[in-house]
Write a protein that holds these residues in place. Structure first.
Motif, PDB file in Angstrom:
ATOM      1  N   SER A 187      11.446   1.403   3.624  1.00  0.00           N
ATOM      2  CA  SER A 187      11.312   0.771   2.308  1.00  0.00           C
ATOM      3  C   SER A 187      11.885   1.666   1.215  1.00  0.00           C
TER       4      SER A 187
ATOM      5  N   TRP B  81       1.540   8.204   3.950  1.00  0.00           N
ATOM      6  CA  TRP B  81       2.030   6.903   3.488  1.00  0.00           C
ATOM      7  C   TRP B  81       2.775   6.187   4.620  1.00  0.00           C
TER       8      TRP B  81
ATOM      9  N   ARG C 186       0.473   5.151   7.516  1.00  0.00           N
ATOM     10  CA  ARG C 186      -0.292   3.940   7.145  1.00  0.00           C
ATOM     11  C   ARG C 186       0.541   2.690   7.344  1.00  0.00           C
ATOM     12  N   GLU C 187       1.827   2.808   7.208  1.00  0.00           N
ATOM     13  CA  GLU C 187       2.704   1.640   7.319  1.00  0.00           C
ATOM     14  C   GLU C 187       3.094   1.343   8.757  1.00  0.00           C
ATOM     15  N   THR C 188       2.797   2.267   9.676  1.00  0.00           N
ATOM     16  CA  THR C 188       3.323   2.119  11.038  1.00  0.00           C
ATOM     17  C   THR C 188       2.233   2.208  12.101  1.00  0.00           C
TER      18      THR C 188
ATOM     19  N   PRO D  88      -0.669  -2.151  10.029  1.00  0.00           N
ATOM     20  CA  PRO D  88       0.635  -1.582   9.654  1.00  0.00           C
ATOM     21  C   PRO D  88       1.660  -2.656   9.328  1.00  0.00           C
ATOM     22  N   ARG D  89       2.706  -2.254   8.587  1.00  0.00           N
ATOM     23  CA  ARG D  89       3.788  -3.186   8.255  1.00  0.00           C
ATOM     24  C   ARG D  89       4.943  -3.081   9.247  1.00  0.00           C
TER      25      ARG D  89
END
Ligand SMILES: Nc1ncnc2c1ncn2[C@@H]1O[C@H](COP(=O)(O)OP(=O)(O)OP(=O)(O)O)[C@@H](O)[C@H]1O
Length: 267
Positions: free
Chosen positions: A82, A97, A100-102, A179-180
């Motif tokens: 991102s 960070w 947290r996204e993965t 996660p994203r």
């Protein structure tokens, strides 16, 4: 408010990624040889897409996914998520960070679960480490239910479960913090056909629910066809073909043709 016509930032961008390893020296008088696992890869993973990475054994799939997941630093090149630089050498706090996204699921559920920890603590671990707010116990119970584990699973140890159940514990741990981006490195390959089908379904439903981006390494073309919308084909550390998953129906590159020809037909 975001304009739906504005393209969103890609989930991941790997730029000129290269990863070499120095092999152990064969003689005390010479340095070890250098092996290039990933050899100049440029790869953009659109937000919300489902990328399968295929290729023959040793072509660099796992290394590439480790670089993209920030588990390993590239020798040269960069990864952005991102728009933000992913630094695999950063401290736990600075890389929080991205963690947290993965979420990541590996091939071997036995090796990836700490045998001394109860399942509830294993699955809660990312919530604790990533300082996720809210009731962790309830979040763990909900995700264990989603992966069809018995109600008392949280109080038991990994060895009390079958291989397929352990992989579902690993999936629960990978997605509990919502996660994203979900990474999988051969997450189905240690499983028998029936269990594999269930695990494929679980991956799909979690990715759907989370609206997540999926990056999945698999030597199994059928798994990629079932789960992914795009595919990258690797050979000798490079991406030789990248496009919609339908390219596997009519492969043009000789490496892709060979992979498709060698793939067993799934029931
Ligand atoms: N830690 C390491 N040290 C030395 N060489 C390595 C290391 N990791 C990977 N390699 C080498 O890099 C190359 C690519 O390996 P990688 O595991 O990424 O390929 P792969 O496509 O995932 O293979 P497979 O499908 O067999 O898992 C191989 O030649 C491998 O031996």
């Amino acid at each position: 408010m975001t304009n739906p016509d504005t393209p969103t930032e890609p989930a991941l961008v790997g730029s000129d990624l290269r990863r070499t390893y120095r092999l152990p020296r064969r003689s005390p008088f010479e340095p070890g040889a250098v092996r290039t696992a990933v050899d100049g890869v440029d790869l953009t993973v659109a937000a919300g897409s489902r990328l399968g990475i295929v290729g023959e054994s040793g072509s660099g799939k796992s290394t590439l996914v480790r670089l993209l997941a920030g588990l390993e630093a590239p020798t040269t090149g960069t990864v952005h998520a991102s728009g933000r630089l992913v630094d695999a050498r950063a401290s736990a706090v600075s890389s929080r960070w991205f963690r947290r996204e993965t979420g990541i699921v590996f091939q071997d559920p036995v090796a990836s679960l700490d045998p001394r920890m109860r399942v509830g603590a294993i699955v809660a671990e990312p919530l604790r480490a990533l300082r996720v707010e809210g009731g962790h116990r309830a979040m763990v119970a909900a995700v264990l239910e989603r992966v069809d584990l018995p109600a008392d699973a949280a109080d038991r140890y990994p060895h009390e479960f079958s291989g397929g159940q352990r992989q579902r514990i690993a999936i629960a741990r990978a997605v509990v913090h919502r996660p994203r981006i979900l990474f999988g490195d051969e997450p189905m390959s240690a499983l028998d056909v029936v269990v594999r089908a269930r695990v494929i379904d679980l991956f799909r439903s979690f990715v759907d629910d989370l609206g997540a981006t999926l990056v999945l390494v698999s030597h199994d073309i059928g798994v990629v066809q079932r789960l992914c919308d795009t595919v990258a084909v690797m050979s000798a550390g490079r991406i030789v073909e990248h496009g919609p998953v339908s390219l596997l129906d009519a492969p043009t590159h000789e490496v892709t043709r060979a992979l498709v020809a060698a793939a067993p037909t799934l029931p």
